[in-house]
Enzyme design. Structure first.
Site, PDB file in Angstrom:
ATOM      1  N   ASP A  83       0.846  -1.199   0.000  1.00  0.00           N
ATOM      2  CA  ASP A  83       0.000   0.000   0.000  1.00  0.00           C
ATOM      3  C   ASP A  83       0.882   1.250   0.000  1.00  0.00           C
ATOM      4  OD1 ASP A  83      -2.217   1.643   0.139  1.00  0.00           O
ATOM      5  OD2 ASP A  83      -3.009   0.790   2.002  1.00  0.00           O
ATOM      6  N   ASP A  86       0.839   8.615   2.864  1.00  0.00           N
ATOM      7  CA  ASP A  86       0.935  10.072   2.695  1.00  0.00           C
ATOM      8  C   ASP A  86       2.196  10.616   3.375  1.00  0.00           C
ATOM      9  OD1 ASP A  86      -1.621  10.518   1.306  1.00  0.00           O
ATOM     10  OD2 ASP A  86      -2.416   9.623   3.133  1.00  0.00           O
ATOM     11  N   GLY A  98      -5.167   9.763   2.778  1.00  0.00           N
ATOM     12  CA  GLY A  98      -5.362  10.851   1.815  1.00  0.00           C
ATOM     13  C   GLY A  98      -6.415  10.482   0.771  1.00  0.00           C
ATOM     14  N   GLY A  99      -6.483   9.195   0.457  1.00  0.00           N
ATOM     15  CA  GLY A  99      -7.474   8.723  -0.517  1.00  0.00           C
ATOM     16  C   GLY A  99      -8.774   8.296   0.130  1.00  0.00           C
ATOM     17  N   GLU A 105      -7.926   0.062   4.834  1.00  0.00           N
ATOM     18  CA  GLU A 105      -6.473  -0.141   4.703  1.00  0.00           C
ATOM     19  C   GLU A 105      -5.878  -0.646   6.018  1.00  0.00           C
ATOM     20  OE1 GLU A 105      -5.240   3.150   1.318  1.00  0.00           O
ATOM     21  OE2 GLU A 105      -5.455   3.818   3.368  1.00  0.00           O
ATOM     22  N   LYS A 123       7.355  11.684   0.312  1.00  0.00           N
ATOM     23  CA  LYS A 123       6.518  11.242   1.432  1.00  0.00           C
ATOM     24  C   LYS A 123       7.314  11.065   2.742  1.00  0.00           C
ATOM     25  CE  LYS A 123       2.952  10.751  -1.342  1.00  0.00           C
ATOM     26  NZ  LYS A 123       2.286   9.492  -1.609  1.00  0.00           N
TER      27      LYS A 123
END
Ligand code: 5RP
Length: 231
Positions: A83, A86, A98-99, A105, A123
């Site tokens: 994955d 951010d 952020g998504g 997740e 990041k």
């Protein structure tokens, strides 16, 4: 190297950790999507994996590209999750969400034997918090929850705007039917303390601090990819 190429480089490096027969958690976001596209090529060449997506968006892309999917109910124990993030700090603490997929997740990452984070150098931070911390909240009592978050933060010396995430004209709603408060604290020196306190607020469903979940991070930059390992 542009941003997309860096994301692809990190995704490529992560793909080398995927083995035949694996039960795979599949992340959300533009970096995770680079991974999905590369994984789909391997699947088309005969690699056998079963994926558990961390969002409806990822599920749609996987199905479109022919990656076999299962639900977490069908596969409650996973070998590996890959994955994006951010923010990543040197202790491998993350800000994610952020998504808007932080709840699924985190559930998927926690159900995995290992989690590999893929990201580009932008990041990586010394201290988490420049990126506004996503906090997933129940729509019921939203204002009361926001005030409670402000109080908890203030007791830890944190302050900053806490805004309700929008999606165009509408309030953003997660796959789980919740909303997101984005907390711009600037710096979060004690992420563990904040994480623990946020869980005590009844309206908080989950927060984007991922602590002790990642096994390592693959960070792509102009000169190649490096690894940050849990210390
Ligand atoms: C989604 C996430 C993403 O992994 C995070 O926002 C990074 O996304 P991107 O790879 O597009 O920068 O946590 O909830």
């Amino acid at each position: 190297m542009d941003a997309r190429e860096m994301k692809k480089k990190a995704a490529e490096a992560a793909l080398s950790h995927v083995e035949d027969g694996m039960r795979l958690g599949i992340g959300t976001g533009s970096t995770a999507e680079e991974f999905v596209r590369l994984l789909a090529e391997r699947v088309a060449d005969g690699l056998q994996v079963q994926g558990v997506p961390t969002s409806e968006r990822t599920a749609r892309l996987c199905l479109e590209l022919g990656i076999p999917l299962r639900s977490l109910g069908e596969l409650p124990e996973l070998d590996l999750t890959i994955d994006g993030a951010d923010e990543v700090d040197p202790q491998l603490r993350l800000i994610k969400g952020g998504g808007g997929a932080l709840l699924r997740e985190k559930i998927v990452a926690a159900a995995s034997a290992r989690m590999i984070v893929i990201a580009d150098e932008t990041k990586v931070v010394e201290t988490l918090g420049s990126f506004p911390l996503p906090i997933e909240v129940n729509p019921f009592g939203l204002t009361a929850t926001r005030i409670a978050v402000e109080r908890v933060a203030s007791r830890l010396g944190l302050s900053g705007q806490i805004t309700l995430r929008q999606s165009g004209e509408d309030v953003f709603t997660t796959d789980g039917g919740h909303h997101i408060l984005d907390a711009s604290f600037g710096r979060i020196p004690d992420a563990e303390a904040l994480a623990g306190k946020l869980y005590l607020i009844p309206g908080v469903v989950e927060h984007g601090l991922f602590i002790n979940l990642a096994s390592f991070a693959i960070i792509a930059g102009d000169t190649g990819a490096r690894t940050i390992k849990a210390q």
